[in-house]
Structure formats: C-alpha cells, structure tokens
Design a protein around this motif. Sequence first.
Motif, PDB file in Angstrom:
ATOM      1  N   LEU A 463       0.826  -1.213   0.000  1.00 42.57           N
ATOM      2  CA  LEU A 463       0.000   0.000   0.000  1.00 42.57           C
ATOM      3  C   LEU A 463       0.857   1.260   0.000  1.00 42.57           C
ATOM      4  CD1 LEU A 463      -2.680  -1.090   2.636  1.00 42.57           C
ATOM      5  CD2 LEU A 463      -2.891  -1.118   0.145  1.00 42.57           C
ATOM      6  N   MET A 464       2.025   1.182   0.645  1.00 47.75           N
ATOM      7  CA  MET A 464       2.970   2.302   0.634  1.00 47.75           C
ATOM      8  C   MET A 464       4.377   1.723   0.722  1.00 47.75           C
ATOM      9  SD  MET A 464       3.417   5.638   3.115  1.00 47.75           S
ATOM     10  CE  MET A 464       2.040   6.540   2.466  1.00 47.75           C
ATOM     11  N   PRO A 465       5.001   1.431  -0.412  1.00 46.06           N
ATOM     12  CA  PRO A 465       6.307   0.761  -0.402  1.00 46.06           C
ATOM     13  C   PRO A 465       7.441   1.632   0.122  1.00 46.06           C
ATOM     14  CG  PRO A 465       5.212   0.582  -2.550  1.00 46.06           C
ATOM     15  CD  PRO A 465       4.470   1.598  -1.763  1.00 46.06           C
ATOM     16  N   ASP A 466       7.325   2.960  -0.039  1.00 44.16           N
ATOM     17  CA  ASP A 466       8.424   3.864   0.285  1.00 44.16           C
ATOM     18  C   ASP A 466       7.917   5.072   1.063  1.00 44.16           C
ATOM     19  OD1 ASP A 466      10.466   2.451  -1.345  1.00 44.16           O
ATOM     20  OD2 ASP A 466       9.214   3.119  -3.025  1.00 44.16           O
ATOM     21  N   PRO A 467       8.808   5.736   1.793  1.00 47.26           N
ATOM     22  CA  PRO A 467       8.416   6.962   2.491  1.00 47.26           C
ATOM     23  C   PRO A 467       8.143   8.083   1.491  1.00 47.26           C
ATOM     24  CG  PRO A 467      10.785   6.629   2.684  1.00 47.26           C
ATOM     25  CD  PRO A 467      10.227   5.399   2.040  1.00 47.26           C
ATOM     26  N   LEU A 468       7.054   8.798   1.705  1.00 46.94           N
ATOM     27  CA  LEU A 468       6.621   9.831   0.761  1.00 46.94           C
ATOM     28  C   LEU A 468       6.679  11.212   1.396  1.00 46.94           C
ATOM     29  CD1 LEU A 468       3.469   8.080  -0.770  1.00 46.94           C
ATOM     30  CD2 LEU A 468       5.813   8.079  -1.660  1.00 46.94           C
ATOM     31  N   LEU A 469       7.389  12.118   0.766  1.00 41.97           N
ATOM     32  CA  LEU A 469       7.423  13.512   1.180  1.00 41.97           C
ATOM     33  C   LEU A 469       6.359  14.272   0.406  1.00 41.97           C
ATOM     34  CD1 LEU A 469       8.993  15.835   2.738  1.00 41.97           C
ATOM     35  CD2 LEU A 469      10.085  16.266   0.523  1.00 41.97           C
ATOM     36  N   GLU A 470       5.420  14.854   1.111  1.00 42.56           N
ATOM     37  CA  GLU A 470       4.364  15.618   0.450  1.00 42.56           C
ATOM     38  C   GLU A 470       4.886  17.020   0.161  1.00 42.56           C
ATOM     39  OE1 GLU A 470      -0.484  15.885   0.767  1.00 42.56           O
ATOM     40  OE2 GLU A 470       0.689  14.693   2.173  1.00 42.56           O
ATOM     41  N   ILE A 471       4.871  17.402  -1.104  1.00 47.59           N
ATOM     42  CA  ILE A 471       5.431  18.680  -1.537  1.00 47.59           C
ATOM     43  C   ILE A 471       4.484  19.300  -2.572  1.00 47.59           C
ATOM     44  CG2 ILE A 471       6.874  17.484  -3.251  1.00 47.59           C
ATOM     45  CD1 ILE A 471       8.965  19.688  -2.899  1.00 47.59           C
ATOM     46  N   HIS A 472       4.321  20.602  -2.508  1.00 48.23           N
ATOM     47  CA  HIS A 472       3.391  21.286  -3.413  1.00 48.23           C
ATOM     48  C   HIS A 472       3.871  21.169  -4.862  1.00 48.23           C
ATOM     49  CE1 HIS A 472       1.038  24.542  -5.264  1.00 48.23           C
ATOM     50  NE2 HIS A 472       0.197  24.378  -4.255  1.00 48.23           N
ATOM     51  N   LEU A 473       2.906  21.100  -5.777  1.00 47.13           N
ATOM     52  CA  LEU A 473       3.215  20.959  -7.202  1.00 47.13           C
ATOM     53  C   LEU A 473       4.178  22.038  -7.696  1.00 47.13           C
ATOM     54  CD1 LEU A 473      -0.463  20.380  -8.397  1.00 47.13           C
ATOM     55  CD2 LEU A 473       1.322  18.644  -8.369  1.00 47.13           C
ATOM     56  N   ASP A 474       3.920  23.284  -7.337  1.00 46.69           N
ATOM     57  CA  ASP A 474       4.757  24.395  -7.811  1.00 46.69           C
ATOM     58  C   ASP A 474       6.148  24.354  -7.198  1.00 46.69           C
ATOM     59  OD1 ASP A 474       2.593  25.222  -9.283  1.00 46.69           O
ATOM     60  OD2 ASP A 474       1.934  26.712  -7.805  1.00 46.69           O
ATOM     61  N   THR A 475       6.221  23.986  -5.923  1.00 47.23           N
ATOM     62  CA  THR A 475       7.516  23.880  -5.239  1.00 47.23           C
ATOM     63  C   THR A 475       8.374  22.803  -5.893  1.00 47.23           C
ATOM     64  OG1 THR A 475       6.375  24.494  -3.191  1.00 47.23           O
ATOM     65  CG2 THR A 475       8.608  23.637  -2.976  1.00 47.23           C
ATOM     66  N   ALA A 476       7.742  21.690  -6.244  1.00 48.46           N
ATOM     67  CA  ALA A 476       8.461  20.596  -6.907  1.00 48.46           C
ATOM     68  C   ALA A 476       8.907  21.019  -8.305  1.00 48.46           C
ATOM     69  CB  ALA A 476       7.562  19.366  -6.979  1.00 48.46           C
ATOM     70  N   LYS A 477       8.036  21.703  -9.021  1.00 47.70           N
ATOM     71  CA  LYS A 477       8.361  22.124 -10.388  1.00 47.70           C
ATOM     72  C   LYS A 477       9.578  23.040 -10.403  1.00 47.70           C
ATOM     73  CE  LYS A 477       6.225  24.178 -14.500  1.00 47.70           C
ATOM     74  NZ  LYS A 477       4.984  24.807 -15.056  1.00 47.70           N
ATOM     75  N   GLU A 478       9.671  23.951  -9.432  1.00 45.66           N
ATOM     76  CA  GLU A 478      10.812  24.858  -9.329  1.00 45.66           C
ATOM     77  C   GLU A 478      12.126  24.094  -9.191  1.00 45.66           C
ATOM     78  OE1 GLU A 478      10.025  27.258  -5.959  1.00 45.66           O
ATOM     79  OE2 GLU A 478       8.429  28.424  -6.910  1.00 45.66           O
ATOM     80  N   ARG A 479      12.046  22.878  -8.633  1.00 48.68           N
ATOM     81  CA  ARG A 479      13.237  22.083  -8.348  1.00 48.68           C
ATOM     82  C   ARG A 479      13.423  20.942  -9.338  1.00 48.68           C
ATOM     83  NH1 ARG A 479      11.490  24.713  -4.153  1.00 48.68           N
ATOM     84  NH2 ARG A 479      12.841  25.225  -2.364  1.00 48.68           N
ATOM     85  N   GLY A 480      12.616  20.908 -10.354  1.00 52.11           N
ATOM     86  CA  GLY A 480      12.734  19.849 -11.347  1.00 52.11           C
ATOM     87  C   GLY A 480      12.346  18.488 -10.829  1.00 52.11           C
ATOM     88  N   ILE A 481      11.442  18.455  -9.866  1.00 54.19           N
ATOM     89  CA  ILE A 481      11.035  17.203  -9.230  1.00 54.19           C
ATOM     90  C   ILE A 481       9.677  16.771  -9.771  1.00 54.19           C
ATOM     91  CG2 ILE A 481      10.354  16.170  -7.026  1.00 54.19           C
ATOM     92  CD1 ILE A 481      12.295  18.195  -5.676  1.00 54.19           C
TER      93      ILE A 481
END
Length: 568
Positions: A463-481
């Motif tokens: 159901l959750m294989p890995d730890p997930l960091l919740e990050i805003h779409l725009d914040t991720a986009k700025e970082r190429g994530i």
Amino acid sequence: MPGHSGGVHTCGFSIILDPDFRNAKCIVVWGLGVDTSFRAIFRKPILEALSEGAKLIVIDPVKTPLAERADIWMQIRPATDCALALGMLHVIINEDLYSRDFVEDWTVGFDELKKHVQEYSPREVAEITWVPEEKIVDAARMYAKNSPACIGTGVGGLCQNVNVFQANRAIAILASITNNLDVPGGQVNHPLVLREKSSMSAQYDAPFGDLTQEQIQKRLSIGNVVKYDGFQNAHPGSVWPAIREGKPYPVKAMLGIATNSVITKENSKHVRDTLTKLDFFVVSDLFMTPTAEIADIVLPVAHWSERDEVIDAYTKNYIFCHRKIVDPPGECWEDKEILIALAKKMGMEGYFTSVEECLNDRLRRVKITFEEFREKGMIESPIAYKKHEKFGVFKTMTKKVELYSEALKEIGSDPLPVFREPPESPVGNPEIAKKYPLILITGMKTLNYFHSSFRNVASLRKLMPDPLLEIHLDTAKERGIRDGDWVKIETLRGSIKHRAKLSERVDQRVVAAPHGWWYGYRDGWKEVNINVLTEGRIHDPDMGSGVLKGLLCQVSKADSPPVEITAP
C-alpha cells in the motif's frame, strides 16, 4: 504531556482525554488527523455530529480529508498555534462572546487575560500564522456562538515544539471562558476509572511515593512544569549529556523496553553515537531494530497477543480486559515478567512476585481480580458532568480555572500564554532560511502503519512501499522534481531520502514527511529515517518537548535512491 498539563494547569484536568464530539454543536479539530490518529475513538463521533448539523473548524497545515469537509479550514504555519489561540481569545473577549457568569464565578485572572490578548489582534496573528484575518474572526465567532463546543488536539502536532505547553494552556482557556468545560458536547472530565493505578497516573510520582524528595531532585529532566509536577520521566535531551559528559552525573547503563530510540528520538545520529557510549545497554523487543543492533543484550519478548493486560489509556470512562490468546514461544517473556525478575535479582523489596499480582493490584480500585475481569471483559464508570458545581472546586491551587496562574509564575513559567517564534523559522532565522527555505513537518501518519511498525508486513508494504514527502506541485516544479522521484531532504542536522508525492494539500512553503521508516533499506536508520533531520538540543522551557514540527529544510532531486534490502 504538554497537552495534558496545559489543561491540568488551567482547569485541573486534561482537556485532550475526552472531547465529546458526538454531542457538540461546534467541533474544532486542531492539529489532529483523525483519519489516521485516534481514528477508533474520535472519527466516528465526529462524522455522526456533522451528519446532524454540527459546525466544523479544522486547523492544520495539511488539507486532511476532514479539512475538505470543514466550514472553516485554517492552514496554519507550523508551530504558531499559540498565537492563533490567543488571536481567537482576542475576538471572543473583545466582542463579549464569552460566558460572563462562568468567568465571574469560576475563574481567576480574567482582567489580566483581557489586557494580555490585546497584543494578539487578528491582523497581527494573521501575519504570524498565515491564516487570513477574516478566518480567525469567523472561527472565533463560530466556536463561541455554537455551544456546546469542543476542541480535539490529540498528542502530536500540539506537543512537538518549543511553545507547546503555552499553546495548550491557551486552548484550555478558550474552552474555559466559553463555558465548555465538563459539559455534554464539551471537554469532558472523566475521572480515571483506576485512579492512582491508571496508566496516566503512573506517569507521576504521587501514586507511588517510593522516591525521597532528594532522589526526585536528581531526576534528569528539562522544563519548569515537569520538575514541579513530579513526572516519572527523564527527557532524552537531559539523558544524552549525562551519558556523554557525565553531567550532572554519569549514566552508564540503560534498559530499553520496546523503544527504538535510534529511530524515534530527535537527531538520530547523535542518539546512536550516544547509546554506543553506554557501559551496558539492554533492549527488550520483538524485532532486531537499529537500536537493538547496538545493544549488549537483546531480550526476546512476548507479543501483545501473548500476554494479559488491563487496558485503560485513552479509553474514556471504560477499562478493558485484554486476554492472552496464545502462549509466547520459547523463552519470550512479557515486560512485567522481566521487570519482576530484575527486581528479585537486584535484591529489591516491596515489588510484585507475579504478573497476576501486578494486574490484581491495578484492579484493586474496582474490587475485582483479573481472573474475574477476564470473564467480565470491561468495566464502565458512570459519567457525571459539572463536577465543579457539585463539589465547589476545580482541582487547581486557587480551586478555580486559572486564566492567570500564580503557581506557574512562582516556578518561573509564564502565568499567561505567550507566543514564541519557533527556533528555526523564516521569521526567527532569516539567514538560515536562505539556504533552507522550506518548513518541514515530521510525523505524518498513514493508516496502514503504526509509528515504526508493520513495514515488514508484505500486504501493508504494498500500500505504501516507500516513504513519501508531500510537496506542493509548484515547489516541486521549481526544483525539477516529478511525482515519484527520489528526493534529498536536508536540514542543519543532515540529509535523508524520500520519494516525492506532489500535492496541493500543503502550502508552497511547507513539506510534510512521515516518521518511523528504516526497515527494508541498507542503513535505513540514516538513509530514510526522518529523525536524522530533527532537533534534539532545543526544548520547550516548560515541558522539555523537542522540535519535530516547523524545522527549516531544503529539498532537491536525489542523485540516487536508497539501497533496498530484503530484511529478515
């Protein structure tokens, strides 16, 4: 304990033990994700009350499922809760929305409180908390005008920073001046069924009386209130210096019972290094955790299904019998057996001779043996409301609700709740924020795991294989994530790796991470464990609580993922 003590030092009882959601006309869920925390006892009554028209206010940096249903959702800046509570008090007092009769008859210090909250206008609080001014005003009015009302805070977000005791004091004052104490639909004061033998009472010296005052004064602890109240508690932040430096005296041995300290305590690298400096370290646990790996001796223990127990923590006006289902295998003992045997071996007197004797002693208050309790299954204590009216007192020094507390002033604490900026924040540390511009929340939970447990269960891991960091779409986009990328999360203490979960549930300036991860990765304790990043040297001055929320961090795309292993 900050949540409990904030109520005790205001109205004489813990307001977090039983908010009566089911009968409330207004519900405030404050930093409590009831879909994953306290779900069994809180979620259903909340949903039932909402179905009958109760108002809902949710205060949370994350847009939880319950926040999506709220009449008002306040997306607060992490660790600024005390300011928000004081801002709501400002509105309620200035607009005359409080209960005049209750305040006049049952409180002390209202004039001082009224003067104090003028410093926390909704406009000023909005700047501190990021919550719009109009929402602060609307929420205060909604809460004050829809009685009975109750506030649910839980034991997470409002207990894990440097301003948490005072934040919980402010929330208890909110409940007090609106006359929502010990009434149906408010903050109910259920007396503990087992009284001094309850799980909660066992955290204090008073029920036992075995230690002299001289020994109590030697206890390693942090915080004015902790020392004053007599908690049977030694804060990690005071134990680590004693191990490493011998200050104020050396600690050379430790017994860890079901405590995976390397994973669960702040600043994990420092914790692990400290524990290796002990002369003798014993761990009793079900699994070979990163903490058990560095112990001198590991004691195999019984699983919860392999022991009898009296269950009374957070069970309101009930106690329950947990019956052993099967016998433990091999030489596995339950914790009480280990402690009893250790006491005998050390030549100590006055302790239990058997587990059954221990359980019978806990049940003495209700005049039943554990064998009889096994047949009965549970015991319910009748509910009584407004006990202050019946007995003429609240259980405080003044016998009234202490809005202003002389007792706290005498021990060096603030007599009125005061907001303090988090130690790491864009406001308090703008220079650090240049390198670490994001605010980190740790301790996010998922329904399939319980703290650090169950990641070894294959069906749950799917159901959750890995730890997930919740990050805003725009914040991720700025970082190429992109969604699912492995990212590096970095603070002043170090860095770890999580997968990115792109979301609009969090503010663009905030990221939210789970806790308890280590299993299934090579050196998982330092590769994916969030407590590598947390701060263990700065504490709440009243309760000694560490900083797990509101830390400054940076997030970037990781060069490589952590190495997965097939752990036993």
